[in-house]
Enzyme design. Sequence first.
Site, PDB file in Angstrom:
ATOM      1  N   ASN A 169       1.823   0.756  -8.341  1.00 14.53           N
ATOM      2  CA  ASN A 169       0.909   1.607  -8.420  1.00 14.53           C
ATOM      3  C   ASN A 169       0.453   2.728  -7.069  1.00 14.53           C
ATOM      4  O   ASN A 169      -0.299   3.166  -6.874  1.00 14.53           O
ATOM      5  CB  ASN A 169      -0.118   1.083  -8.768  1.00 14.53           C
ATOM      6  CG  ASN A 169      -0.397   0.146  -8.256  1.00 14.53           C
ATOM      7  OD1 ASN A 169       0.351  -0.368  -7.270  1.00 14.53           O
ATOM      8  ND2 ASN A 169      -1.863  -1.259  -8.224  1.00 14.53           N
ATOM      9  N   GLU A 264      -0.135 -10.244  -3.205  1.00 16.59           N
ATOM     10  CA  GLU A 264      -1.445 -10.056  -3.595  1.00 16.59           C
ATOM     11  C   GLU A 264      -1.015  -9.871  -5.749  1.00 16.59           C
ATOM     12  O   GLU A 264      -0.208  -8.548  -5.581  1.00 16.59           O
ATOM     13  CB  GLU A 264      -1.895  -9.124  -3.225  1.00 16.59           C
ATOM     14  CG  GLU A 264      -3.727  -8.068  -3.627  1.00 16.59           C
ATOM     15  CD  GLU A 264      -2.717  -7.211  -4.498  1.00 16.59           C
ATOM     16  OE1 GLU A 264      -3.879  -7.839  -5.639  1.00 16.59           O
ATOM     17  OE2 GLU A 264      -3.605  -6.214  -4.349  1.00 16.59           O
ATOM     18  N   CYS A 298      -4.800  -3.113  -8.771  1.00 19.29           N
ATOM     19  CA  CYS A 298      -5.605  -4.377  -8.835  1.00 19.29           C
ATOM     20  C   CYS A 298      -7.096  -4.743  -8.955  1.00 19.29           C
ATOM     21  O   CYS A 298      -7.919  -5.211  -8.595  1.00 19.29           O
ATOM     22  CB  CYS A 298      -5.290  -5.125  -7.634  1.00 19.29           C
ATOM     23  SG  CYS A 298      -3.136  -5.017  -7.381  1.00 19.29           S
TER      24      CYS A 298
HETATM   25  O1  G3H Z   1      -4.060  -2.371  -6.813  1.00 18.10           O
HETATM   26  C1  G3H Z   1      -3.720  -2.544  -6.208  1.00 18.10           C
HETATM   27  C2  G3H Z   1      -4.632  -2.172  -4.410  1.00 18.10           C
HETATM   28  O2  G3H Z   1      -4.437  -2.582  -3.583  1.00 18.10           O
HETATM   29  C3  G3H Z   1      -5.588  -1.337  -4.783  1.00 18.10           C
HETATM   30  O3  G3H Z   1      -5.779  -0.542  -3.990  1.00 18.10           O
HETATM   31  O4  G3H Z   1      -8.619  -0.527  -4.368  1.00 18.10           O
HETATM   32  O5  G3H Z   1      -7.124   0.850  -2.611  1.00 18.10           O
HETATM   33  O6  G3H Z   1      -6.991   0.920  -5.502  1.00 18.10           O
HETATM   34  P1  G3H Z   1      -7.288   0.697  -3.493  1.00 18.10           P
END
Ligand code: G3H
Length: 503
Positions: A169, A264, A298
Amino acid sequence: MAGTGIFTEILDGEVYKYYSDGEWRTSSSGKSVAIVNPATRKTQYKVQACTQEEVNKVMEMAKSAQKSWAKTPLWKRAELLHKAAAILKDNKAPIAESLVKEIAKPAKDSVTEVVRSGDLISYCAEEGVRILGEGKFLLSDSFPGNERTKYCLTSKIPLGVVLAIPPFNYPVNLAVSKIAPALIAGNSLVLKPPTQGAVSCLHMVHCFHLAGFPKGLISCITGKGSEIGDFLTMHPAVNCISFTGGDTGISISKKAGMIPLQMELGGKDACIVLEDADLDLVASNIIKGGFSYSGQRCTAVKVVLVMESVADELVEKVKAKVAKLTVGPPEENCDITAVVSESSANFIEGLVMDAKEKGATFCQEYKREGNLIWPLLLDNVRPDMRIAWEEPFGPVLPVLRISSVEEGINHCNASNFGLQGCVFTKDINKAMLISDAMETGTVQINSAPARGPDHFPFQGLKDSGIGSQGVTNSINLMTKVKTTVINLPTPSYSMGDGFISRL
Ligand code: G3H
């Protein structure tokens, strides 16, 4: 365009090359891995299916390149990182284009991801110069029973070879969030991109190549996780693994050796809404938090826990905003685009059907075409429904009505995840108490969960991860403390008297 201009050399016919020992190479396997465009469901790109032998070679190079890199002055490491950041930002268009095509990220967000990544690299270079350029000095007489006869000097030294595994993603941003801290700290870096996102990663790596980093210091190995995944993560040359993704991380942590892990692994971020909340603000944040990049973050809002007395009003406001979301191709900057794969779409559909059978209220009609799922708000969700606990990683958001704040906190804490959460209230005292009670790595007060700005600490509790990210924490995690103790024959005090008699 991707694979053209300065990126021509990373392509061999129709298959993208992998990067090893400072050169773009074709795998001896003669095989490739297809990358399917989520929107068209047709093969968009192909990458090399690297072999275990090629992994061994990359590791050997990484080990040897790291030795001299650790002796490269810190300012010079920072200079190269700044150069890579500039090249990356100058070439945002072709990289963003590959993000659009391989992960169906809306065009504007794809550009933002590349620019944000350049900024992250530069920030990391500066932070590294600051925090790695200083150490500690400790005196022995602060500990009971000791005189001032020992001077302890501490500094941070690199770990060696860092293995970086980013998710689909944010293939570029979550790759550089691992690469930049590893390099500034004097480590070498082996990157294993996700299959979808690999081509964007290869373009990004080429920017580091053009910046002039030494041969072998950075490598990018592509291929099937089933063939080289375990081989990479269990490789004896690896001294640290930084992984972002799903529960594969849990199995990596069980198999990896005695090395630092930064992981993570997702979340089920709760949004707790109190009676005094500004419901317009909540509704906008639910839309942004729950539906940006079609919920494939996430840190997406993954469950709304709203006090019954304001639930009807909030649901109406969110419904009105959902109706305005555009659905369609990422090239047209639609809010909702196809989810990453057919299996992901099928999984989301399974959660929706379970909620339907168990009596959730559908605020919109469920609609799916291929991997494209229309945004869906499910009201009156109960704890016996799978969607109350599982992360859909798609544009489907459950609302649970609660009769007390404790009920909301208990639901949040009963999750096996603990990444982020948020609470909406005008009462800062209540917000603080709720934040303290929520078992998550971060709580946002009056805003949706988010990792950024990228220098903020970012961490999950429970199954959401190990270690903390954010620029400073990543640099620290990718180093080890080294101390040298100077032992003096007699106690010594700066500017103390009588030193001559003790000489
Ligand atoms: O999808 C996991 C990422 O660490 C979320 O990052 O809060 O910038 O969308 P973000």
